[in-house]
Design an enzyme around this catalytic site. Structure first.
Site, PDB file in Angstrom:
ATOM      1  N   HIS A 125      29.205  10.461  83.743  1.00 28.17           N
ATOM      2  CA  HIS A 125      30.461   9.717  83.747  1.00 28.17           C
ATOM      3  C   HIS A 125      30.766   9.336  82.299  1.00 28.17           C
ATOM      4  O   HIS A 125      29.953   8.716  81.613  1.00 28.17           O
ATOM      5  CB  HIS A 125      30.370   8.455  84.604  1.00 28.17           C
ATOM      6  CG  HIS A 125      31.675   7.720  84.689  1.00 28.17           C
ATOM      7  ND1 HIS A 125      32.611   7.967  85.673  1.00 28.17           N
ATOM      8  CD2 HIS A 125      32.214   6.763  83.890  1.00 28.17           C
ATOM      9  CE1 HIS A 125      33.665   7.202  85.476  1.00 28.17           C
ATOM     10  NE2 HIS A 125      33.453   6.464  84.400  1.00 28.17           N
ATOM     11  N   CYS A 126      31.956   9.711  81.847  1.00 26.00           N
ATOM     12  CA  CYS A 126      32.331   9.489  80.448  1.00 26.00           C
ATOM     13  C   CYS A 126      33.337   8.341  80.354  1.00 26.00           C
ATOM     14  O   CYS A 126      34.439   8.429  80.901  1.00 26.00           O
ATOM     15  CB  CYS A 126      32.939  10.762  79.864  1.00 26.00           C
ATOM     16  SG  CYS A 126      33.463  10.587  78.142  1.00 26.00           S
ATOM     17  N   ILE A 127      32.954   7.273  79.649  1.00 24.10           N
ATOM     18  CA  ILE A 127      33.861   6.126  79.523  1.00 24.10           C
ATOM     19  C   ILE A 127      35.058   6.454  78.639  1.00 24.10           C
ATOM     20  O   ILE A 127      36.101   5.807  78.743  1.00 24.10           O
ATOM     21  CB  ILE A 127      33.126   4.891  78.957  1.00 24.10           C
ATOM     22  CG1 ILE A 127      32.649   5.164  77.526  1.00 24.10           C
ATOM     23  CG2 ILE A 127      31.969   4.485  79.845  1.00 24.10           C
ATOM     24  CD1 ILE A 127      32.147   3.923  76.813  1.00 24.10           C
TER      25      ILE A 127
END
Length: 293
Positions: A125-127
């Site tokens: 998951h990439c912020i």
């Protein structure tokens, strides 16, 4: 942390950085060094504008595209001879089932605590895009990082060239504000270029082995357990360099850097090292205990 699909502070930070670097590169560095009325100046400004537009387009696509949902009615068929590998839990050997989503997990799928759902072939998951990177947007994410690395190096060349050209003649920069803009841009670009280059190198390494970030970390533990038991561990989805590349980037080499998802398959099943002839009876299918989630 915002919900997927929403604009968040990290996304605004990325857009602000792109805007500032673009403005400084074109309207300060190129304008002060080559000029925006010369052939060289126009060519470099146009090239960097196209590259920046490609970065923005692929960034928007990676952030907005669904990484891959597990169909609600998904049920693994353990008697299908065309699917020789079924991932099971390390403890108990049961088929992986997500208690939170209420359905079975396809191979390589994982539950994301931020998105609150399972994602097909989840990498992480990439912020910075407020989205998961998974089966449906992995290639687009990779292309964005590739364009961003190219843009950073291109900008660095133009910034450094402008600075060196203008240093002996400070008055050509049009004042201290131009110097300050170039210095600030350089301060932003140095760590950004390094971080993106490392990220790109990391994902190239993963693609060459047909792994996700999650599978890499799980593979480290699996390798340790295998060596402890006197066995050898082989990543089940490593099909060789070319097959690994085409499984993510597509069969057409000239389209590898195109910002479209051309990965093979539907994300519910994958070719594996343990593929066997279709004539092999279902009783000989192998179950590989890879994941515990």
């Amino acid at each position: 942390m915002g919900r997927p699909g929403y604009l968040t502070p990290p996304i605004f930070a990325v857009l602000a950085a792109i805007g500032y670097v673009y403005y400084t590169t074109v309207f300060v560095a190129v304008a002060g060094w080559l000029g925006l009325t010369t052939a060289a100046g126009v060519a470099n400004a146009a090239a960097f504008t196209v590259l920046t537009a490609a970065c923005l387009a692929t960034y928007a696509a990676a952030a907005s595209r669904d990484p891959g949902r597990v169909p609600p009615a998904y049920l693994p068929d353990v008697e299908d001879a065309e699917i020789p590998v079924h991932e099971v839990k390390r403890k108990g050997g049961d088929l992986r089932y997500c208690q939170k989503c209420g359905h079975y997990k396809p191979p390589r799928a994982h539950h994301c605590r931020v998105c609150k759902r399972c994602v097909l072939k989840m990498d992480h998951h990439c912020i910075w895009i407020n989205n998961c990177v998974g089966h449906e947007n992995y290639k687009i994410f990779l292309v964005f990082v590739s364009y961003a690395v190219l843009a950073c190096f291109y900008s660095m060349i133009l910034i450094v060239g402008s600075f060196l050209h203008s240093a002996p003649k400070a008055e050509q920069l049009g004042g201290d504000s131009s110097k300050t803009s170039i210095i600030i841009c350089g301060i932003i670009l140095c760590p950004l270029t390094l971080a993106l280059s490392v990220l790109l190198a990391w994902h190239i390494y993963l693609i060459l082995q047909n792994k996700t970030t999650i599978e890499y970390h799980e593979g480290v533990r699996a390798m340790w357990l295998a060596e402890k038991g006197g066995d050898l561990y082989h990543h089940p989805y490593d099909l060789g360099v070319y097959e690994n590349l085409t499984s993510v980037l597509g069969r057409r080499i000239f389209c590898w850097l195109c910002p479209v998802s051309t990965n093979t398959g539907n994300g519910l099943q994958f070719r594996a090292l343990y593929d066997i002839p279709l004539s092999t009876p279902p009783s000989d299918l192998q179950k590989i205990a890879l994941h515990s989630q």
